[in-house]
Enzyme design. Structure first.
Site, PDB file in Angstrom:
ATOM      1  N   ASP A 129      -2.640 -62.949  58.477  1.00 15.14           N
ATOM      2  CA  ASP A 129      -1.256 -62.496  58.581  1.00 15.14           C
ATOM      3  C   ASP A 129      -0.412 -63.170  57.487  1.00 15.14           C
ATOM      4  OD1 ASP A 129       1.092 -61.479  59.505  1.00 15.14           O
ATOM      5  OD2 ASP A 129       1.181 -62.677  61.336  1.00 15.14           O
ATOM      6  N   ASP A 177      -5.351 -73.932  53.666  1.00 13.07           N
ATOM      7  CA  ASP A 177      -4.251 -74.546  52.918  1.00 13.07           C
ATOM      8  C   ASP A 177      -4.515 -74.469  51.422  1.00 13.07           C
ATOM      9  OD1 ASP A 177      -6.337 -76.152  53.754  1.00 13.07           O
ATOM     10  OD2 ASP A 177      -5.169 -77.977  53.951  1.00 13.07           O
ATOM     11  N   TYR A 214      -3.320 -64.824  68.367  1.00 10.34           N
ATOM     12  CA  TYR A 214      -2.352 -63.825  68.831  1.00 10.34           C
ATOM     13  C   TYR A 214      -2.806 -63.129  70.115  1.00 10.34           C
ATOM     14  CZ  TYR A 214      -0.391 -64.283  64.106  1.00 10.34           C
ATOM     15  OH  TYR A 214       0.151 -64.761  62.949  1.00 10.34           O
ATOM     16  N   LYS A 261     -10.443 -73.078  58.570  1.00 10.21           N
ATOM     17  CA  LYS A 261      -9.946 -74.456  58.651  1.00 10.21           C
ATOM     18  C   LYS A 261     -11.045 -75.268  59.328  1.00 10.21           C
ATOM     19  CE  LYS A 261      -6.535 -77.433  58.138  1.00 10.21           C
ATOM     20  NZ  LYS A 261      -6.148 -77.941  56.818  1.00 10.21           N
ATOM     21  N   ASP A 280       0.714 -61.565  53.468  1.00 11.24           N
ATOM     22  CA  ASP A 280       2.118 -61.454  53.044  1.00 11.24           C
ATOM     23  C   ASP A 280       2.351 -62.202  51.735  1.00 11.24           C
ATOM     24  OD1 ASP A 280       2.898 -59.872  55.115  1.00 11.24           O
ATOM     25  OD2 ASP A 280       4.651 -61.094  55.629  1.00 11.24           O
TER      26      ASP A 280
END
Ligand code: NAD
Length: 361
Positions: A251, A227, A146, A195, A255
């Site tokens: 992020d 994942d 980001y 990852k 959620d």
């Protein structure tokens, strides 16, 4: 203890829920002998109305000079508000980005806790929920994809967009230290999510986290691919204590974790800087659809105030007193409308705040 707190009521339900959280802090102060001094500043739509910008330099300076910040929420009805007919950097939410950047808040903590009284709101099956879950997600907030270079250009006649994911070892180390520190106050387990089978930044992440772990021999460190983590959160949420991860993974995962609790009005959050300074706010937004009706659930903001006591002021006993009072109110069957269930007693924002205050011991 004498604590100077910048209070940002913000927009929508913000002023209603922040008022209740300050009421609870005052009760804690009276019972435990602390003084909480509040300085209010404007941010978001209300600041745009008053000053033409979502956060003034003076307001940011006030926040910097205090010991911590308590925020309600900012923003209005996105599809139907004068605040959104302007450039993105002048909209209410730009105040959030400006204050996070201005205060150097790089560590975002979001707890996801399932109250057994609210288990029916959890979308997972009872056999998966088991004895419930109680985790925090520690998300790096100021690096990664980001914040990297981004551009779109024609390459060989094809429109191509590029986003850059960068982390240096110092950025990783400081967030890892926060995660391990918090694990020491909890069940002493960190699951670091990356990852590393694909990304170089994740391989560095793993290496640095392992180095930090050596300073915390009591804490168990496990690595998990992102994942797999997304899957494990809905298959076996009870296994998680502290999840440590980078910005974009955090992020998405935070959620997902908040949704499996089933009740957005209950979820607190904190964003911390290098030291003890933090900004504390509910995970939800300004809920303009219910503003001014005295029906908003103030518990997420009240629990955010408890996080402030624990992480900024090291007042663990006092934080626990707030959490226990919230638990007691739920056990006694009091509910705001968003978490209302058969056989429970419905109360409004003010009444919920008052009930929690009365149970602070
Ligand atoms: P929202 O979280 O404000 O509301 C989503 C739904 O949840 C609404 O139906 C709302 O009534 C309900 N809800 C939220 N909090 C509640 C509470 N405490 N008690 C009872 N019900 C509650 O999300 P949204 O509608 O997408 O956004 C509204 C505004 O908030 C937008 O302007 C958005 O940009 C802003 N926002 C601000 C923040 C922040 O200040 N940190 C975060 C998210 C969204």
């Amino acid at each position: 203890m004498n604590c100077n707190i910048t209070v940002i009521p913000g927009d929508g339900i913000g002023p209603e829920i922040v008022r209740e959280a300050c009421g609870v802090l005052d009760k804690v102060g009276a019972v435990y002998g602390h003084t909480f001094n509040y300085t209010k500043i404007l941010m978001g739509g209300c600041s745009i109305d008053e000053y033409g910008v979502p956060l003034t330099d003076e307001a940011l300076e006030t926040a910097k000079k205090s010991d911590s910040v308590l925020l309600g929420a900012v923003g209005g009805n996105v599809g139907n508000s004068r605040w959104y007919d302007v450039a993105p950097n002048l909209r209410p939410e730009a105040g959030l980005l400006a204050i996070r950047k201005g205060l150097g808040l790089f560590a975002n903590i979001r707890p996801a806790y399932l109250y057994k009284e609210l288990a029916d709101a959890c979308p997972l099956k009872k056999e998966i929920i088991g004895d419930g879950f109680d985790m925090v997600i520690m998300r790096e907030l100021t690096g990664g994809l980001y914040f990297g270079d981004r551009y779109t250009k024609e390459i060989d006649g094809v429109t191509t967009a590029v986003d850059t994911l960068t982390y240096n070892e110092n950025e990783i180390r400081r967030i890892a230290i926060k995660a391990f520190d918090i694990a020491m106050k909890r069940r002493k387990s960190v699951i670091s999510v990356d990852k590393a089978n694909v990304l170089d930044s994740s391989r560095l992440w793993r290496k640095v986290v392992e180095e930090v772990a050596k300073d915390y021999p009591e804490v168990t460190l496990t690595h998990m691919l992102v994942d797999n983590c997304a899957m494990q959160l809905v298959m076996n949420p009870g296994q998680f204590d502290v999840i440590l991860t980078e910005n974009m993974f955090g992020d998405i995962l935070s959620d997902e974790a908040s949704m499996i609790t089933g009740s957005i009005g209950m979820l607190s959050s904190a964003s911390l800087n290098e030291g003890k300074f933090g900004l504390y706010e509910p995970s939800h937004g300004s809920a303009p659809d219910i503003a001014g009706k005295d029906i908003a659930n103030p518990i997420a903001t009240i629990l955010s105030a408890a996080m402030m006591l624990r992480y900024s002021f090291d007042l663990d006993k006092e934080a626990k007193a707030i959490e226990d009072a919230v638990q007691q109110v739920l056990t006694e069957g009091y509910r705001t409308v968003d978490i209302m269930a058969d056989g429970c007693k419905q109360v409004g924002t003010t009444e919920m705040g008052k009930l929690i205050c009365e149970r602070i011991k």
